[in-house]
Scaffold this motif. Structure first.
Motif, mmCIF file in Angstrom:
data_model
loop_
_atom_site.group_PDB
_atom_site.id
_atom_site.type_symbol
_atom_site.label_atom_id
_atom_site.label_comp_id
_atom_site.label_asym_id
_atom_site.label_seq_id
_atom_site.Cartn_x
_atom_site.Cartn_y
_atom_site.Cartn_z
ATOM 1 N N LEU A 2 -10.778 40.854 45.228
ATOM 2 C CA LEU A 2 -12.503 40.376 45.726
ATOM 3 C C LEU A 2 -13.054 40.800 46.580
ATOM 4 O O LEU A 2 -14.161 41.001 46.727
ATOM 5 C CB LEU A 2 -12.416 38.683 45.193
ATOM 6 C CG LEU A 2 -12.290 38.375 44.086
ATOM 7 C CD1 LEU A 2 -12.392 36.303 43.982
ATOM 8 C CD2 LEU A 2 -13.575 39.192 43.123
ATOM 9 N N ILE A 56 -13.281 44.986 46.861
ATOM 10 C CA ILE A 56 -14.359 45.139 45.658
ATOM 11 C C ILE A 56 -14.520 46.096 45.377
ATOM 12 O O ILE A 56 -14.812 46.833 44.705
ATOM 13 C CB ILE A 56 -15.273 43.950 44.970
ATOM 14 C CG1 ILE A 56 -15.549 44.230 43.675
ATOM 15 C CG2 ILE A 56 -15.953 43.519 45.549
ATOM 16 C CD1 ILE A 56 -13.689 44.022 42.697
ATOM 17 N N LEU A 74 -16.080 38.506 38.796
ATOM 18 C CA LEU A 74 -16.701 38.984 40.165
ATOM 19 C C LEU A 74 -18.098 37.935 41.157
ATOM 20 O O LEU A 74 -18.025 38.560 41.669
ATOM 21 C CB LEU A 74 -17.724 39.821 39.826
ATOM 22 C CG LEU A 74 -16.281 41.295 39.309
ATOM 23 C CD1 LEU A 74 -16.915 42.800 39.060
ATOM 24 C CD2 LEU A 74 -14.908 41.955 40.488
ATOM 25 N N ARG A 107 -15.301 33.120 42.064
ATOM 26 C CA ARG A 107 -14.906 32.951 43.255
ATOM 27 C C ARG A 107 -14.080 32.051 44.609
ATOM 28 O O ARG A 107 -13.371 31.579 44.928
ATOM 29 C CB ARG A 107 -15.515 33.883 44.731
ATOM 30 C CG ARG A 107 -14.307 34.536 45.984
ATOM 31 C CD ARG A 107 -15.455 34.970 47.052
ATOM 32 N NE ARG A 107 -14.817 34.851 48.228
ATOM 33 C CZ ARG A 107 -13.749 35.900 48.678
ATOM 34 N NH1 ARG A 107 -13.519 37.199 47.628
ATOM 35 N NH2 ARG A 107 -12.255 36.366 49.714
#
Length: 895
Positions: free
Chosen positions: A441, A444, A486, A491
């Motif tokens: 992440l 990304i 995502l 997150r």
């Protein structure tokens, strides 16, 4: 013929001698040792089929030489070890035998759990015998049935639906009719099984795996107990209360050096599912200390009063493993055979509220005596032999309570440690994946570029690994990650999950490093189980167990004991004789042979001791209830059938007593005037052939024995009509094997009639052979030193006959006078004139011409008993026992 062991020993010796070339034929035997050893050889095929030349081996024969004794020993050892380890004995860790463990595991694997519907029992049995236990289906079903019975298991492990038997011994319905599933408590034995907490082993055909032991999150071996018979050994562990067992385990965790007595403050004893009462704590302590002990378990019985003065015994709880139906049959059998004549009826009052048995008693029955008989003759009282035998590392051992708890705690430590390692590994693996997510992440755009520019998954994975230093697992997880992960919210979830995992990982590592924390986890989880499944104790713990003696089966009541000159003795109730006024004719009390007459007559309790003093100076001891009971007209039983009397030896004095105090004495008097005082505690023993009571001079004989306390006065009366009174302190205490001192001097043609204890306020009663008597106050007799001739007590004439009997009486007493022909008169003392010492007396009993008075006994009325109690006087055990009043007798009862 030689035993097997001797044959084995000789065969081994022969083998050794043959190796040394020194075998010699047996001397004096037709068969040599070599021939004997040769005859022990058997032909058996070898496991691999190799050809070995044996004793009877020929060309092409596959044989193996073996000694029969050794072969039998090895084969039986293998069989016995299989029974011990794989069938009959429980494991100390989970308290289960293999068949129990396999049933629980199979039901768990098949999903027959408490949150699912019940499943047909036949299906469970099929799973067990098909997958794990290749034995008979009936054996497996019977085992499963017992796991579901609340009267067999303190904490049932199977939840049965249908007929699973009863405490009456009814068998369960066939497995095709019943349904079952795991009980909630069983899930605690199986909990954490999927977390690598225990080792697994292949099943019988190696197609599946089964656990060697269950995690067992509570001490099941103690809670549900176990019983089984192996080869050469057996186990019998009683069940216990779940909450108490967990408390004891926690105490052991806190203090490994705790004593058994301290553990018993939390776990005082077994707790049977059927309740009952455990008598005494010694057997419990022995079992907990050594692994072996004997318990006495009684049914819980209460005595209820009914109308019309009758009572009933209500049995609400019976001992563990007692078949209630057989108990009822036994009770009926005892009543039918008249072994319990006090019982009038037996009711089976069982219903959905309890298993009561109501035993109705007859009107005059004593409930406690009947209860003692029931304890003696039925399974209302049983013994439970504790043998705390279990497998420790596959080896059978007899364990103490501390050892059982120690091995269980060690098992729990291993379970928690292995569970923690399993959860730590899972957490670390998940944290490792989440670390990869965080890296992806953070980068990304580059990750997406690498994936889009790669031709294959393998190429993308390799490039990601090379670029970010990821592991293969992390790379695979990134490649499989969905696009929705995502988002910013996702997150945050990943970061929060990773933070939680790192806290768990740190906690798991602390658990593995800190044994104190490990123990605390065990305690907390045990207390949680106690809170969830704990129940109050069912079995009561009572005082010390008392063996049911014969005396406990005999009702305590007053009886009249008579003994004739010829030695016939009997007992009968005091109500046989009714009260009459002075001068009454009396009624026939004993039917006697010619020339026999009643010599001793007194009233005593059935629980008193009878001391028989013989002419040989010996004393014999019996209980009153051991004397034969007979009717009023019966002669009785010859004393020689009850006592081991020698030829020519007869009973000259009898005394009854309940105790043998050290500060009270027996005073002896002989016909020649000798007296002796001996402490009563010297007679508190018995011997088959009697004890020496007094040494007698030649031609002398014992005539009287009385209990005497310190400070009392003794009065003796002779046939010459004289009486002498002196203090018992005139005679010092002597041993049993002594002759005594002079108490009264009598002329050569006279003898001592008797000796009594002269109590204050009493009278001396004397009666002649023809029934003339009187009473004179003791105060009119001066006190002398022992050894004198005394003073006159009555004026005798030929018409009234010789002086026959003397007794000490009180105004409220009643006397029972018996003649040589067995006629008995019972009359109050107050009806007899009180006269001076030198008077002739009045007619007390109308005696036939050829008859004469031979004996007198004193008894107390109810009024006198109350008066004495108010004054604080003691009541003599022999002569002053209260007589019950009886109703009028018919004309047939009069002589």
């Amino acid at each position: 013929m030689l035993s097997r062991a001797e044959q084995d020993a000789e065969a081994e010796a022969e083998e050794e001698e043959s190796q040394e070339d020194s075998a010699t034929p047996a001397v004096g035997s037709a068969v040599s040792e070599e021939q004997l050893a040769q005859s022990m050889l058997v032909d058996m095929p070898t496991a691999h089929g190799e050809i070995i030349e044996g004793a009877n081996g020929g060309e092409g024969t596959t044989v193996r030489s073996a000694y029969l004794g050794k072969e039998m020993q090895a084969s039986f050892l293998e069989y016995s070890m299989s029974v011990i380890v794989s069938r009959a004995l429980p494991d100390v860790r989970d308290g289960l035998k293999p068949v129990h463990r396999r049933i629980l595991y199979a039901m768990n694997e098949s999903g027959y759990t408490p949150n699912r519907p019940h499943m047909k029992s036949a299906r469970t049995v099929g799973d067990v015998i098909g997958k794990y236990h290749p034995h008979g289906d009936s054996a497996v079903y019977d085992t499963m049935v017992r796991l579901a019975q609340p009267f067999s298991m303190r904490v049932p492990l199977v939840d049965g639906h249908g007929n699973f038997g009863s405490i009456d011994g009814d068998s369960a319905a066939a497995m095709r009719y019943t349904e079952a599933r795991l009980d909630k408590a069983a899930m605690e034995l199986l909990r954490d099984l999927d977390k690598e907490t225990v080792d697994f082993q292949p099943n019988y055909d190696e197609s599946l795996e089964e656990p060697k032991v269950l995690p067992a999150r509570f001490p099941n071996l103690l809670v549900n107990g176990s019983n089984g018979i192996a080869v050469g050994m057996a186990t019998n562990i009683p069940p216990h209360n779940l909450g108490e067992t967990i408390d004891a385990t926690c105490m052991m965790l806190d203090n490994p050096d705790i004593t058994t007595e301290e553990l018993m403050t939390a776990l005082p004893g077994p707790d049977f599912p059927t309740g009952g009462i455990i008598m005494g704590k010694k057997g419990i302590l022995d079992a907990y200390e050594t692994g072996r002990g004997s318990l006495t378990v009684r049914a819980k019985c209460t005595i209820e009063d009914r109308k019309n003065g009758k009572s009933s015994i209500v049995v609400s709880e019976i001992p563990y493993q007692v078949n209630r139906k057989r108990l009822l049959e036994k009770l009926g059998e005892l009543v039918r055979d008249k072994k319990l004549p006090e019982i009038s009826n037996i009711h089976d009052a069982a219903d959905r509220h309890g298993i009561d048995i109501v035993i109705d008693l007859k009107q005059n029955a004593l409930p406690q005596v009947v209860l003692n008989k029931l304890y003696k003759h039925t399974q209302l009282q049983v013994g439970f032999g504790v043998i705390m035998l279990a497998l420790v590392d596959g080896v059978p051992r007899v364990l103490s309570l501390k050892e059982m708890l120690f091995y269980y705690i060690e098992h729990q430590k291993e379970v928690i440690e292995r569970r923690t390692r399993f959860e730590l590994k899972k957490a670390e693996e998940r944290a490792h994946i989440l670390d990869g997510y965080i890296i992806a992440l953070d980068n990304i755009d580059e990750v997406i570029h690498i994936i889009r520019s790669s031709q294959t998954d393998k190429e993308a994975g390799a490039r990601l690994t090379e670029r970010f230093g990821l592991s293969k697992k992390q790379t695979d997880a990134i490649l499989e990650m969905r696009l929705r992960r995502l988002t910013g919210l996702e997150r945050e979830k990943i970061e929060q999950e990773l933070a939680d995992l790192r806290e768990k990982i740190a906690y798991y590592k602390r658990v593995l490093e800190d044994e104190g924390l490990l123990k605390q986890i065990i305690k907390d989880e045990l207390q949680e189980i106690k809170k969830k499944f704990g129940t109050p104790r069912k079995t009561q713990l009572s005082g010390d167990a008392k063996d049911i003696d014969v005396e406990d089966l005999i009702a305590e009541e007053n009886v009249v004991v008579t003994m004739t000159k010829a030695g016939y003795v009997k007992r009968l109730p005091v109500t046989t004789y009714r009260q009459q006024k002075r001068g009454g004719k009396g009624m026939q009390g004993v039917s006697l042979k010619d020339n026999d007459y009643v010599e001793h007559l007194f009233v005593a309790s059935t629980h008193s001791y009878m001391l028989f003093f013989s002419t040989a100076g010996k004393v014999y001891r019996l209980k009153v209830y051991e004397l034969p009971e007979a009717s009023r007209h019966a002669r009785g039983t010859a004393i020689v059938n009850l006592l081991p009397l020698q030829k020519g030896e007869t009973i000259s004095a009898v005394i009854a007593t309940k105790d043998f105090p050290e500060d009270e004495y027996l005073m002896f008097a002989t016909e020649h005037g000798m007296v002796k005082k001996t402490s009563m505690d010297l007679y508190d023993r018995t011997r088959r052939d009697g004890l020496i009571a007094i040494n007698l001079k030649e031609g002398d004989q014992l005539i009287s024995v009385r209990r005497v306390a310190v400070g009392e006065k003794v009065i003796m009366v002779s046939s010459a009509g004289k009486a002498i009174m002196w203090s018992e302190g005139e005679v010092r205490a002597m041993g049993r094997d002594t002759m005594g001192v002079k108490g009264m001097t009598v002329p050569a043609d006279a003898h001592v009639l008797g000796m009594e204890i002269a109590k204050p306020g009493s009278d001396l009663f004397v009666i002649t052979e023809k029934g003339y008597g009187k009473r004179t106050s003791i105060d009119e007799y001066p006190e002398h030193h022992r050894g004198g001739q005394g003073v006159f007590t009555i004026t005798m004439t030929d018409k009234k006959g010789l002086l026959s009997v003397m007794k000490i009486v009180k105004p409220n007493d009643e006397i029972m006078i018996i003649s040589e022909e067995g006629v008995v008169v019972r009359t109050p003392v107050s009806g007899i004139s009180e006269l001076g010492r030198s008077t002739q007396g009045v007619r007390v009993m109308n005696v036939a011409d050829k008859d004469r008075v031979t004996a007198v006994a004193i008894s107390s009325t109810g009024k006198k008993k109350r008066d004495q109690k108010a004054e604080g006087d003691d009541v003599d055990d022999i002569d002053e026992i209260e007589l019950a009043d009886e109703g009028e007798l018919g004309e047939d009862d009069l002589d």
